[in-house]
Design a protein around this motif. Structure first.
Motif, PDB file in Angstrom:
ATOM      1  N   CYS A  69      18.271  15.283 -72.550  1.00  0.00           N
ATOM      2  CA  CYS A  69      17.719  15.383 -73.777  1.00  0.00           C
ATOM      3  C   CYS A  69      19.003  15.826 -74.905  1.00  0.00           C
ATOM      4  O   CYS A  69      19.921  16.561 -74.450  1.00  0.00           O
ATOM      5  CB  CYS A  69      16.749  16.678 -74.269  1.00  0.00           C
ATOM      6  N   GLN A 106       7.268  20.018 -84.647  1.00  0.00           N
ATOM      7  CA  GLN A 106       8.163  19.788 -83.253  1.00  0.00           C
ATOM      8  C   GLN A 106       9.677  20.330 -83.625  1.00  0.00           C
ATOM      9  O   GLN A 106      10.065  20.397 -84.690  1.00  0.00           O
ATOM     10  CB  GLN A 106       8.197  18.578 -83.021  1.00  0.00           C
ATOM     11  N   ARG A 159       4.721  18.312 -72.620  1.00  0.00           N
ATOM     12  CA  ARG A 159       4.823  17.389 -71.621  1.00  0.00           C
ATOM     13  C   ARG A 159       5.158  18.044 -70.393  1.00  0.00           C
ATOM     14  O   ARG A 159       5.937  18.938 -70.255  1.00  0.00           O
ATOM     15  CB  ARG A 159       5.845  16.005 -72.060  1.00  0.00           C
ATOM     16  N   GLU A 161       6.638  16.264 -68.093  1.00  0.00           N
ATOM     17  CA  GLU A 161       7.785  15.346 -67.889  1.00  0.00           C
ATOM     18  C   GLU A 161       7.869  14.842 -66.411  1.00  0.00           C
ATOM     19  O   GLU A 161       8.125  13.595 -66.315  1.00  0.00           O
ATOM     20  CB  GLU A 161       9.022  16.038 -68.291  1.00  0.00           C
ATOM     21  N   LEU A 199       7.848  11.442 -68.649  1.00  0.00           N
ATOM     22  CA  LEU A 199       9.017  10.451 -68.844  1.00  0.00           C
ATOM     23  C   LEU A 199       8.804   9.399 -67.904  1.00  0.00           C
ATOM     24  O   LEU A 199       8.238   9.773 -66.593  1.00  0.00           O
ATOM     25  CB  LEU A 199      10.140  11.072 -68.677  1.00  0.00           C
ATOM     26  N   PRO A 229       9.428   5.807 -71.877  1.00  0.00           N
ATOM     27  CA  PRO A 229      10.682   5.701 -70.965  1.00  0.00           C
ATOM     28  C   PRO A 229      11.583   6.558 -71.312  1.00  0.00           C
ATOM     29  O   PRO A 229      12.090   6.867 -72.504  1.00  0.00           O
ATOM     30  CB  PRO A 229      11.069   4.153 -71.434  1.00  0.00           C
ATOM     31  N   PHE A 230      12.581   6.889 -70.265  1.00  0.00           N
ATOM     32  CA  PHE A 230      13.557   7.558 -70.159  1.00  0.00           C
ATOM     33  C   PHE A 230      14.748   7.017 -70.705  1.00  0.00           C
ATOM     34  O   PHE A 230      14.899   5.918 -70.085  1.00  0.00           O
ATOM     35  CB  PHE A 230      13.993   8.218 -68.987  1.00  0.00           C
ATOM     36  N   ILE A 231      15.252   7.372 -71.735  1.00  0.00           N
ATOM     37  CA  ILE A 231      16.521   6.596 -72.211  1.00  0.00           C
ATOM     38  C   ILE A 231      17.831   7.513 -72.248  1.00  0.00           C
ATOM     39  O   ILE A 231      18.016   8.486 -72.905  1.00  0.00           O
ATOM     40  CB  ILE A 231      16.181   6.097 -73.796  1.00  0.00           C
ATOM     41  N   LEU A 309      16.845  12.730 -79.960  1.00  0.00           N
ATOM     42  CA  LEU A 309      16.649  13.200 -78.356  1.00  0.00           C
ATOM     43  C   LEU A 309      17.079  11.945 -77.535  1.00  0.00           C
ATOM     44  O   LEU A 309      17.706  12.173 -76.308  1.00  0.00           O
ATOM     45  CB  LEU A 309      14.977  13.092 -78.037  1.00  0.00           C
ATOM     46  N   TYR A 310      17.217  10.795 -78.051  1.00  0.00           N
ATOM     47  CA  TYR A 310      17.863   9.548 -77.315  1.00  0.00           C
ATOM     48  C   TYR A 310      18.470   8.752 -78.261  1.00  0.00           C
ATOM     49  O   TYR A 310      17.794   8.701 -79.447  1.00  0.00           O
ATOM     50  CB  TYR A 310      16.788   9.057 -76.240  1.00  0.00           C
TER      51      TYR A 310
HETATM   52  N1  5AD Z   1      14.562   9.845 -73.400  1.00  0.00           N
HETATM   53  C1  5AD Z   1      13.286   9.526 -73.633  1.00  0.00           C
HETATM   54  N2  5AD Z   1      12.497  10.565 -73.970  1.00  0.00           N
HETATM   55  C2  5AD Z   1      13.215  11.751 -74.193  1.00  0.00           C
HETATM   56  N3  5AD Z   1      12.810  13.076 -74.335  1.00  0.00           N
HETATM   57  C3  5AD Z   1      13.716  13.999 -74.610  1.00  0.00           C
HETATM   58  N4  5AD Z   1      14.880  13.126 -74.296  1.00  0.00           N
HETATM   59  C4  5AD Z   1      14.552  11.937 -73.824  1.00  0.00           C
HETATM   60  C5  5AD Z   1      15.352  10.844 -73.524  1.00  0.00           C
HETATM   61  N5  5AD Z   1      16.725  11.049 -73.287  1.00  0.00           N
HETATM   62  C6  5AD Z   1      11.321  13.415 -74.477  1.00  0.00           C
HETATM   63  C7  5AD Z   1      10.928  14.576 -73.690  1.00  0.00           C
HETATM   64  C8  5AD Z   1      10.188  15.654 -74.561  1.00  0.00           C
HETATM   65  C9  5AD Z   1       9.896  14.584 -75.560  1.00  0.00           C
HETATM   66  C10 5AD Z   1       9.920  15.533 -76.819  1.00  0.00           C
HETATM   67  O1  5AD Z   1      10.907  13.929 -75.987  1.00  0.00           O
HETATM   68  O2  5AD Z   1       9.695  13.884 -72.753  1.00  0.00           O
HETATM   69  O3  5AD Z   1       9.049  16.182 -73.961  1.00  0.00           O
END
Ligand code: 5AD
Length: 361
Positions: A69, A106, A159, A161, A199, A229-231, A309-310
């Protein structure tokens, strides 16, 4: 080859892990059939309306160090902010003049804003606007959830996660999956409509992990389920990591479509991370492959770039008026109406009327 009709017999709310593992490998025509089945299921169970939830990121101060994050405590590059109570209520009044019928408050996971103060904000928003109030501020005690509920909070987002406890531990140095699941149970006991999710593509996750994430989301009987998606963010320990599905980006939509078929009545947002991966069309496609909720950003311009966050988070340079205009245009193009009313849970609708007694923390 699997037809759209067969998709529904394979993936339904009773699907087994083996069936999910099969569907998570579908490609080509089978994948198209999955998307059609999810869209049809969405239409039948939650309708054509798209509910708009306006997000207000009221603070980026965070005590945690989630490895993925951008606003993790250890990221010294972030300029930290906390909006005042007055600013928050003012923003809510502005949101209420647009298409959103819910405000999502949030913040990073910290106690910087006292629980009583957030309670006052929730009460003021409920007194001055018709908005439903969702909070997303991390793990808190059941008594705090109950206090905010008494103040008028309708929903909470948290989440899980990932469903893999070991993977959870690796990316969350200061919390456990167990704590997170206990928070979800506490919210439900407190009578709060509960949203969670996961994620997609954390480094090290396998197709088994994804199947287990889907099953956990279903088994938690959630009112809302957000996945994205995780970024990789450049200022985090996962800067150099790749999304586990970087070579198969369809996985993100496969998961979303399966989720709709598993949880036909859940509210499922087209999360912003889809637009970061597929610029300008990610969320539109999500709305056509199972999603029925859209979240617009209403964080004041002066704070917006401090809540990344990303990287590539959409709308970082847009005003909230621009976000409102954008969603109206997007829905018009898709032929989908803007949701009217609060868009409460279809699974556990809130008991009316709300408590009248004076809330105490
Ligand atoms: N990529 C994608 N989603 C993210 N979150 C936090 N960091 C990232 C990231 N790098 C998401 C997490 C969190 C939500 C608020 O944002 O799942 O629960």
């Amino acid at each position: 080859m699997v037809s759209a009709c067969e998709v529904k017999t394979i993936i339904n709310p009773g699907a087994t892990k083996a069936e999910l593992l099969e569907a998570l490998r579908w490609q080509g025509e089978e994948l198209e059939a999955l998307y059609r089945a999810a869209d049809e299921c969405r239409r039948r169970h939650v309708g054509e309306e798209v509910y708009i939830r306006g997000i207000l990121e009221y603070s980026n101060i965070c005590a945690h160090n989630c490895a993925y994050c951008g606003i993790r405590a250890g990221n010294r590059k972030v300029r930290r902010y906390l909006m005042t109570e007055e600013e928050m209520v003012e923003c809510a009044e502005k949101i209420a003049r647009g298409p959103a019928t819910t405000i999502v408050l949030q913040a990073g996971e910290s106690q910087t804003l006292p629980d009583q103060a957030l309670g006052r904000v929730i009460q003021a928003i409920k007194a001055r606007t018709p908005l439903a109030v969702t909070v997303s501020a991390g793990v808190r005690s059941e008594s705090v959830y109950r206090f905010w509920r008494q103040c008028g909070m309708d929903r909470y987002l948290i989440r899980f996660e990932t469903s893999d406890p070991e993977l959870y531990r690796r990316v969350h140095p200061d919390s456990t999956l167990e704590e997170r699941l206990e928070a979800i149970a506490a919210l439900k006991r407190a009578g709060v409509q509960t949203g969670s999710g996961f994620l997609i593509g954390l480094p090290g996750e396998t197709i088994e992990t994804v199947a287990c994430n889907l099953l956990l989301a279903r088994d938690l009987d959630l009112d809302m389920i957000g996945v994205g998606p995780f970024i990789p963010h450049p200022d985090t320990p996962l800067a150099g990591a790749r999304n586990a599905w970087a070579d198969d980006l369809s996985m993100f939509y496969r998961v979303l479509a399966i989720l709709r078929l598993l949880c036909p009545f859940a509210h499922i947002p087209a999360t912003t991370a889809f637009d970061a991966v597929f610029p300008n069309q990610g969320r539109d496609l999500a709305l056509q492959r199972g999603a029925n909720v859209f979240m617009t950003n209403h964080t004041p311009d002066r704070y917006r770039r401090d809540y990344l966050l990303y990287p590539g988070k959409p709308c970082a340079d847009e005003s909230d008026d621009a976000c409102n205009a954008c969603i109206r245009a997007r829905l018009a193009r898709l032929g989908r109406p803007v949701g009217k009313g609060p868009g409460h849970s279809l699974l556990h609708p809130p008991a009316a009327p709300e408590p009248k007694k004076e809330p105490r923390p």
